[in-house]
Design an enzyme around this catalytic site. Structure first.
Site, short mmCIF file in Angstrom:
data_model
loop_
_atom_site.label_atom_id
_atom_site.label_comp_id
_atom_site.label_asym_id
_atom_site.label_seq_id
_atom_site.Cartn_x
_atom_site.Cartn_y
_atom_site.Cartn_z
N TYR A 137 -6.62 -23.46 24.79
CA TYR A 137 -6.07 -24.35 25.81
C TYR A 137 -4.85 -23.72 26.49
CZ TYR A 137 -3.69 -28.18 28.12
OH TYR A 137 -3.04 -28.96 29.06
N ARG A 144 -4.82 -20.87 34.78
CA ARG A 144 -4.77 -21.86 35.86
C ARG A 144 -3.46 -21.73 36.62
NH1 ARG A 144 -5.26 -28.16 34.27
NH2 ARG A 144 -3.65 -27.52 32.79
N TYR A 196 6.65 -29.97 30.65
CA TYR A 196 6.64 -29.90 29.18
C TYR A 196 7.50 -28.72 28.73
CZ TYR A 196 2.65 -33.14 28.30
OH TYR A 196 1.82 -34.21 28.18
N ARG A 209 -0.02 -37.06 36.64
CA ARG A 209 -0.57 -38.09 35.75
C ARG A 209 -1.63 -38.94 36.43
NH1 ARG A 209 0.30 -36.44 30.65
NH2 ARG A 209 2.50 -35.90 30.35
N GLU A 314 -8.50 -39.37 23.96
CA GLU A 314 -7.95 -39.29 25.32
C GLU A 314 -8.84 -40.14 26.21
OE1 GLU A 314 -6.52 -35.41 26.69
OE2 GLU A 314 -7.70 -35.69 28.51
#
Ligand code: 3EB
Length: 321
Positions: A137, A144, A196, A209, A314
């Site tokens: 991840y 990305r 983060y 979000r 999730e």
């Protein structure tokens, strides 16, 4: 009420062919495809509850489809679904593959009439494999971010990133873009993912979000049991579910404040997708969700791995006004 962009769940046998205004049909698990059509997107996450549902996205009118290099697309003239699926290749790494996939997507978008991405989905194998900063991840996030370069964080699309366990080394990235930019939303209960701290990896995750697209349509990112930036309730899937629902409530409220025609809570025209890490948790998650959401709110539960190893569940969601 009719809005131009909508998502809904259908029973697969109710479709003989896709309607003219279909932008995409997303099907989870193994075959067969409900219809033979280039707009079908298949994601190898096994459905485990409320399984008789396929996800249909429709637009404002008749849809044209085509291919452009590695990308297949479908547009109604106002929105565009794009799909790129890249094999990681022998000895390939998911970071480089993500960088290639995003570079292809961004080049396509920049040249298109629909350059504003409002929602992005990412699925790939074995998301938690690898130690520390080499976890797949984190490699994906780095690839990305490298492709996105200096794009402003505040314009990032809503997104989902979930791990499959089907041994298929294909990175699947698909997205919804529009002529007009969406309105990004952050969650007052959470630190923005793009801010983060370093402990979660060298490059922070590139997503908002939620996004409000024209319609208005609310597109909520994958949402988990994260408050501030920290995982809450490790090891307790039902407590994680309740925290996730609190995060989703907070986003629905924020969206309603911004666009009052959007419902304040989930409704019968919402579409929720629930990703559960362990098959053994599905029955209790299903029971608790039905109790919390009521009988009318549609959801599908699939098995999938969440991007932090301590997250067990999730949920992402969409609804229109
Ligand atoms: C989180 O809150 C959960 O990397 O695109 C959710 C949605 C998550 C999207 C992504 C990651 C992504 O951090 C993880």
């Amino acid at each position: 009420m009719r809005t131009t962009l909508s998502a809904r769940y259908l029973a697969p046998h109710s479709l003989a062919a896709l309607p003219d205004d279909a932008l995409a049909l997303v099907q989870f698990g193994a075959g067969p495809d409900a219809v033979d059509d280039p707009r079908v997107i298949r994601v190898g996450l096994p459905p485990r509850a409320r399984t008789d549902q396929i996800e249909l996205w429709t637009g404002a009118g008749p849809v044209r489809t085509g291919r452009d290099g590695a990308i297949r697309w479908a547009t109604d003239g106002a929105h565009c679904f794009g799909v790129v699926e890249l094999d990681e290749g022998p000895g390939g790494d998911v970071g480089t593959t993500a960088e290639h996939a995003y570079a292809a997507a961004l080049a396509f978008l920049a040249a298109s009439e629909f350059p504003h991405v409002v929602r992005m989905w990412n699925y790939f194998d074995a998301i938690n494999q690898g130690p520390g900063d080499f976890e797949r991840y984190r490699l994906f996030c780095a690839g990305r971010a490298a492709a996105l370069g200096s794009a402003p964080d505040e314009a990032l699309p809503a997104a989902t990133a979930i791990g499959r366990n089907d041994g298929d080394a294909t990175l699947q990235v698909y997205w919804l873009s529009a002529r007009a930019p969406g309105v990004p939303l952050e969650n007052p209960r959470q630190v923005s993912a793009y801010r983060y701290p370093r402990q979660y990896g060298p490059r922070s995750p590139s997503f908002s979000r939620a996004m409000i697209a024209d319609g208005p349509t609310l597109l909520i990112s994958g949402t988990a049991s994260v408050v501030g930036h920290a995982t809450q309730h490790p090891g307790d899937v039902l407590a994680q579910l309740d925290e996730t629902l609190a995060n989703l409530d907070s986003l629905c409220e924020a969206a309603h404040d911004r666009a009052p025609s959007l419902p304040r809570h989930f409704v019968s025209t919402s579409v929720l997708k629930v990703y559960v890490r362990h098959a053994a948790d599905v029955a209790k998650v299903d029971a608790r969700l039905r109790e919390r959401l009521g009988a009318a709110v549609p959801y599908l539960i699939v098995l999938g791995d969440i991007c932090r190893a301590d997250l067990l569940i999730e949920i992402d969601a969409t609804h229109a006004a």
